[in-house]
Design a protein around this motif. Structure first.
Motif, mmCIF file in Angstrom:
data_model
loop_
_atom_site.group_PDB
_atom_site.id
_atom_site.type_symbol
_atom_site.label_atom_id
_atom_site.label_comp_id
_atom_site.label_asym_id
_atom_site.label_seq_id
_atom_site.Cartn_x
_atom_site.Cartn_y
_atom_site.Cartn_z
ATOM 1 N N PHE A 195 -3.080 12.352 12.945
ATOM 2 C CA PHE A 195 -3.424 13.594 13.653
ATOM 3 C C PHE A 195 -2.179 14.455 13.752
ATOM 4 N N ASP A 196 -2.278 15.707 13.297
ATOM 5 C CA ASP A 196 -1.143 16.618 13.437
ATOM 6 C C ASP A 196 -1.466 17.679 14.489
ATOM 7 N N GLU A 197 -0.983 17.452 15.680
ATOM 8 C CA GLU A 197 -1.217 18.368 16.813
ATOM 9 C C GLU A 197 -2.679 18.790 16.920
ATOM 10 N N PRO A 198 -3.565 17.805 17.095
ATOM 11 C CA PRO A 198 -5.007 18.094 17.045
ATOM 12 C C PRO A 198 -5.509 19.007 18.158
ATOM 13 N N LYS A 222 8.105 16.809 12.032
ATOM 14 C CA LYS A 222 6.975 15.919 12.328
ATOM 15 C C LYS A 222 5.849 16.099 11.310
ATOM 16 N N SER A 223 5.466 17.359 11.073
ATOM 17 C CA SER A 223 4.370 17.604 10.122
ATOM 18 C C SER A 223 4.756 17.169 8.711
ATOM 19 N N THR A 224 5.959 17.477 8.324
ATOM 20 C CA THR A 224 6.410 17.116 6.975
ATOM 21 C C THR A 224 6.354 15.600 6.788
HETATM 22 MG MG MG Z 1 4.118 20.571 12.892
#
Ligand code: MG
Ligand code: ADP
Length: 247
Positions: A167-170, A42-44
């Motif tokens: 937003f990455d896991e805010p 997901k982050s990538t």
């Molecule tokens: Mg991640």
């Protein structure tokens, strides 16, 4: 209107295939929630939209301009124009510790030198009010709670007037009692029709606020759809198993 089109995105770290041909589309005013287990890419995926990761294959198109097409990146000037349309909020806030709240908001537009100091200061004042931190303008980040820090990070991202917010896991680094105030700011933005992609473990938020939910696992988009549908009636076995663990 499509604002983000990702097709067949592939990325490997050495032997590890992290993204195995991801495709997704985000329309203007969409709030897309991306869910999935840790390590699913997901982050990538998100980071590759803002050039924090370089992809190996595939295409990314932002508002009809290619950031990368079939694995070939556009020219630096074009890339700059494209990435300027996006703001990103990270799990760990990434505020500048040696700058005050207000300075954190103003540094990027000041460096861009595209508008007057007066305009920049006016906007930072408005945005601090929007996230409820007017009284903290001159404080340093270390004095703030995690929820306040994340609200500063959101205001800072908005300073550049992005068309899309990522937003990455805010809320993943926040104590449970502080997640609500951050989710509320995000809900307000959704209501104002900000286009957003939100990687999150907050299933309630995804269900309530998102217009689309995407389930990723092991570098692939397994299932996507209208959030209520996806949460109450998942079609894929992996989605079912993940939701069972998460809800
Ligand atoms: Mg991640
Ligand atoms: P998620 O955000 O869904 O938890 P990530 O995109 O962070 O997943 O990571 C996907 C996979 O890629 C994981 O297996 C992770 O260990 C690996 N990975 C991420 N960044 C790097 C890196 N810089 N070098 C090597 N492997 C990485």
């Amino acid at each position: 209107m499509t604002v983000i089109e990702v097709s067949n995105l592939k990325k490997a770290y050495g032997e590890l295939d992290v993204l195995k041909g991801i495709s997704l589309r985000v329309n203007k005013n969409d709030v897309v929630a991306i869910i999935g287990p840790s390590g699913s890419g997901k982050s990538t995926m998100l980071r590759s939209l803002v050039l924090l990761e370089e992809i190996d294959e595939g295409s990314i198109c932002i508002s009809d301009a290619h950031l990368v097409k079939d694995g070939v990146y556009s020219k630096p000037q074009e890339i700059k124009t494209i990435t300027a349309k996006m703001g990103m909020v990270f799990q760990h806030f990434n505020l500048f510790p040696h700058l005050t709240v207000k300075e954190n908001l103003e540094i990027a537009p000041k460096m861009a030198k595209k508008e007057s100091l007066k305009l920049i200061q006016q906007r930072s004042g408005e945005l601090l009010e929007k996230v409820g931190l007017t009284n903290w303008a001159n404080a340093y980040p270390a004095k703030l709670s995690g929820g306040q820090k994340q609200r500063v990070a959101i205001a800072r991202a908005l300073m550049m007037e992005p068309e899309i917010l990522l937003f990455d896991e805010p809320t993943s680094a926040l104590d449970p009692e502080l997640t609500g105030e951050v989710l509320q700011v995000m809900k307000d933005l959704a209501q104002e029709k900000m286009t957003m992609i939100v990687v999150t473990h907050e299933m309630g938020f995804a269900r309530e606020v998102a217009t689309e939910a995407i389930f990723m696992d092991n570098g692939e988009v397994i299932e996507s759809g209208e959030p209520t549908q996806l949460f109450t009636n998942p079609q894929n076995e992996r989605t079912k198993a993940f939701l069972k663990r998460s809800l």
